[in-house]
Each structure stands twice: as C-alpha cells, then as structure tokens.
Design an enzyme around this catalytic site. Structure first.
Site, PDB file in Angstrom:
ATOM      1  N   THR A  71       0.842  -1.185   0.000  1.00  0.00           N
ATOM      2  CA  THR A  71       0.000   0.000   0.000  1.00  0.00           C
ATOM      3  C   THR A  71       0.881   1.240   0.000  1.00  0.00           C
ATOM      4  OG1 THR A  71      -1.945   1.009   1.022  1.00  0.00           O
ATOM      5  CG2 THR A  71      -0.379  -0.017   2.528  1.00  0.00           C
ATOM      6  N   LYS A  75       3.608   1.478  -4.039  1.00  0.00           N
ATOM      7  CA  LYS A  75       3.068   0.671  -5.137  1.00  0.00           C
ATOM      8  C   LYS A  75       3.939   0.735  -6.396  1.00  0.00           C
ATOM      9  CE  LYS A  75      -1.713   0.570  -3.524  1.00  0.00           C
ATOM     10  NZ  LYS A  75      -3.132   0.773  -3.831  1.00  0.00           N
ATOM     11  N   ASP A 111      -6.108  -3.897  -7.654  1.00  0.00           N
ATOM     12  CA  ASP A 111      -7.002  -2.750  -7.435  1.00  0.00           C
ATOM     13  C   ASP A 111      -7.965  -2.583  -8.608  1.00  0.00           C
ATOM     14  OD1 ASP A 111      -6.065  -1.935  -4.933  1.00  0.00           O
ATOM     15  OD2 ASP A 111      -4.528  -0.620  -5.774  1.00  0.00           O
ATOM     16  N   GLY A 136      -3.979  10.691  -9.243  1.00  0.00           N
ATOM     17  CA  GLY A 136      -2.926  10.196  -8.356  1.00  0.00           C
ATOM     18  C   GLY A 136      -2.693   8.712  -8.561  1.00  0.00           C
ATOM     19  N   TYR A 229     -12.695   5.293   1.619  1.00  0.00           N
ATOM     20  CA  TYR A 229     -13.520   4.431   2.481  1.00  0.00           C
ATOM     21  C   TYR A 229     -13.457   4.825   3.958  1.00  0.00           C
ATOM     22  CZ  TYR A 229      -9.026   2.150   3.150  1.00  0.00           C
ATOM     23  OH  TYR A 229      -7.717   1.918   3.437  1.00  0.00           O
TER      24      TYR A 229
END
Ligand code: NAP
Length: 290
Positions: A71, A75, A111, A136, A229
């Site tokens: 994460t 990445k 993802d 991003g 989230y």
C-alpha cells in the site's frame, strides 16, 4: 529443498507506511477462519523509503512469506523491484501484490479488478462514458479498469494539477484530460463518476464535508463511486444518495482487491458478502470512520 509440511502456517501480509489503518488483515483473517486454513496475515510498517521497503520485502521472502500486499507509498517501488509483472500491472505502472515464487518476485495489481468487479456487482446498465476525478496513484488503476475491464468508450479525467491528468490520459487510448474547473459541466455527459481524489477523506486538517464535484448537472441514473472508504459514507456519496443517484462506496473495491492475494497465498477462495462487509464496517466504526 524440502516441501513445507501441509500443516505449516502460510504467511503473508501488507507492507506500507503507515499501515496501521489497513483493513486487509481483518479481511484475510476472516477468510482464513471461515476456510479453516492455517494462514497468517500481518501488517508490516516499512521505514526508510523505497530502500527500506525493498529490505523489508527481501526479509519477508527469506522468512518464508508467500507474498505481500503493498500500500501507500510503495506501489510503484513494488513494481520496480519485481522480476516479472502481469501485462495489466505494467500498463497501470504500479503493483499492490508481490508473490514470492521459485522464479522470483511477481507483481500484480488487483485494485483494477477489485474496482471492476465492484462495478459489475452494482448491476449498472452498460457504461459508455466516465468522469474520473483525480490523477494520483489509484486513478491509474481506475482508468485501466474502466477502459480495459469494463469497456467504457469515453473516459474523461479532471485533476487539480492539469499536467498529471494530461500525463495519465496520454498513457491510455480513449481518455481525455480536462481542466479541473470544467468538471461540474462534464458530469452531465457521464454514465459513471468516480472520485479517486482524497477530498472528503478523514485526515489531519481536512474537512470530511468537502466534495470533489457538484452533482446538480448529473443525469438521473448516473452511477456515483467514491473509492475513499474512511469515512465510508463520504459527503459526496451522501449528496448522490440524497439526489436519488445509485452509488458504490470504497469498501466494495477494497474487499474485492483482496481476493487474488488470498487465493495465491492462502490457497483458498474468499467470499465478499454481507458478513465481511459488516466486519469491515464495525472496524471503521470503532475508529470513528463510518
Ligand atoms: P494520491 O496518489 O495522493 O492522489 C491524490 C489525488 O487527490 C490527486 O489527484 C490530487 O490532486 C487530489 N487531491 C488531493 N487533495 C485535493 C484537493 N484539495 N483538491 C483537489 N484535488 C485534490 O492518492 P491515492 O493513492 O490515489 O488515494 C486517493 C484516495 O483513494 C485515498 O483516500 C485512498 O485511501 C483511496 N483508495 C482507496 C482504495 C480502495 O480500495 N477503496 C484503494 C486505493 C486508494 P493533485 O494531483 O493536484 O495533487
């Protein structure tokens, strides 16, 4: 080399900085318990930038880990250190999965699949046009998913820093960059709108009341997605629901991006269902991010 005993624990984890907030350990541990597999998945904080990250990955591989999720902010570094990568991962330019094999470290990006699978689950009518907010790290996977996995014909990207939107658009066919100031008008043409910016996210000094787009020009039926989230119901999703628009929240993508890692490292099939969602919601609620 002796093969591991069938009962020896299978090890994997998530590496990031910070990583304490990650819901991945909860998701994998829930699936391991349900499947009855001896699988342990732990959060690992990497210090010292990309060099420290590489050292942590090498250490975990030597220690017998089967792989790791990766994460923020590693990445891109994850893809760079891998010996091989899937074509999709190379196109996205970032990896959130590293699998340790006899032939080396293999990079993948789940993802994009997690987002695409979540979109399919919404049962939305065929999506022909999309507006993506942000350019991003996560936007690359979202644009790839929309173009290559969902087959959206026209994708428009609006980003505060115009040059980043231009760079992202130019690496995919059928993608156009527009000025940030033009995003509200562009919403009228979109079957699906996706927020990939951190606007509305709970973080130091930022307002969770902020929204990345006005929805007054969105057509009835436009699907509104937010990959943020925490909080789970962002102000953006709240406004969309108040307008009667269908929505998809960031947890739908997050839960599904974990499936390939569980399959590869635990040797089981995870299930994304209401029970898993409730566990994730309880964890977010406990930290005041529901
Ligand atoms: P990132 O690489 O730091 O990109 C942040 C983006 O937000 C950039 O496009 C940036 O624009 C924009 N932005 C930030 N503040 C802004 C502001 N005040 N006004 C306008 N634009 C602003 O972050 P990321 O990795 O893409 O992550 C973005 C969000 O997605 C985070 O909340 C993260 O938790 C979430 N995420 C969710 C999942 C999931 O599975 N649900 C997966 C990955 C990420 P500039 O280019 O102009 O700086």
């Amino acid at each position: 080399m002796t093969a591991p005993r069938p009962s020896s624990p299978r090890l994997a984890g998530v590496v990031g900085a910070p990583v304490g907030h990650s819901l991945s350990p909860l998701i994998h541990t829930t699936w391991a318990r349900r499947a009855g597999v001896p699988f342990h998945y732990i959060p690992i904080e990497a210090e010292g930038g990309d060099v420290g990250f590489k050292r942590v990955v090498e250490g975990l591989r030597t220690a017998g880990f089967r792989g790791v999720n990766v994460t923020l902010p590693f990445k891109e570094a994850a893809l760079a250190l891998a010996e091989d990568a899937s074509a999709a991962t190379a196109a996205i330019g970032a990896a959130n999965m590293l699998t340790f094999t006899q032939d080396g470290v293999i990079a993948d990006n789940s993802d994009a699949d997690g987002f695409a699978d979540g979109l399919r689950e919404t049962g939305a009518a065929p999506l022909r046009s999309a507006l993506v907010l942000g350019a991003g790290g996560s936007a690359r996977a979202i644009v790839y998913a929309l173009r290559s996995l969902i087959g959206v014909e026209n994708v428009v990207i609006a980003n505060r820093t115009r040059a980043r939107a231009g760079a992202l658009a130019s690496s995919f066919g059928g993608v156009q960059a527009i000025d940030w100031a033009d995003r509200d008008a562009s919403a009228a043409d979109a079957d699906v709108v996706v927020n990939t910016t951190s606007i509305g996210m709970a973080r130091d000094g930022a307002s969770t009341d902020a929204t990345p787009l006005r929805l007054d020009r969105a057509r009835a039926g436009t699907l509104v997605c937010d990959i943020v989230y925490a909080p789970l119901e962002t102000a953006f999703l709240r406004e969309a629901r108040a307008r009667g628009l269908p929505t998809m929240d960031g947890l739908e993508m997050l839960m599904r991006q974990a499936l390939p890692g569980f399959r590869a490292w635990a040797g089981g099939e995870g299930v994304v269902d209401q029970e898993l969602r409730a566990s994730c919601e309880a964890a977010l609620s406990a930290r005041g991010a529901l």
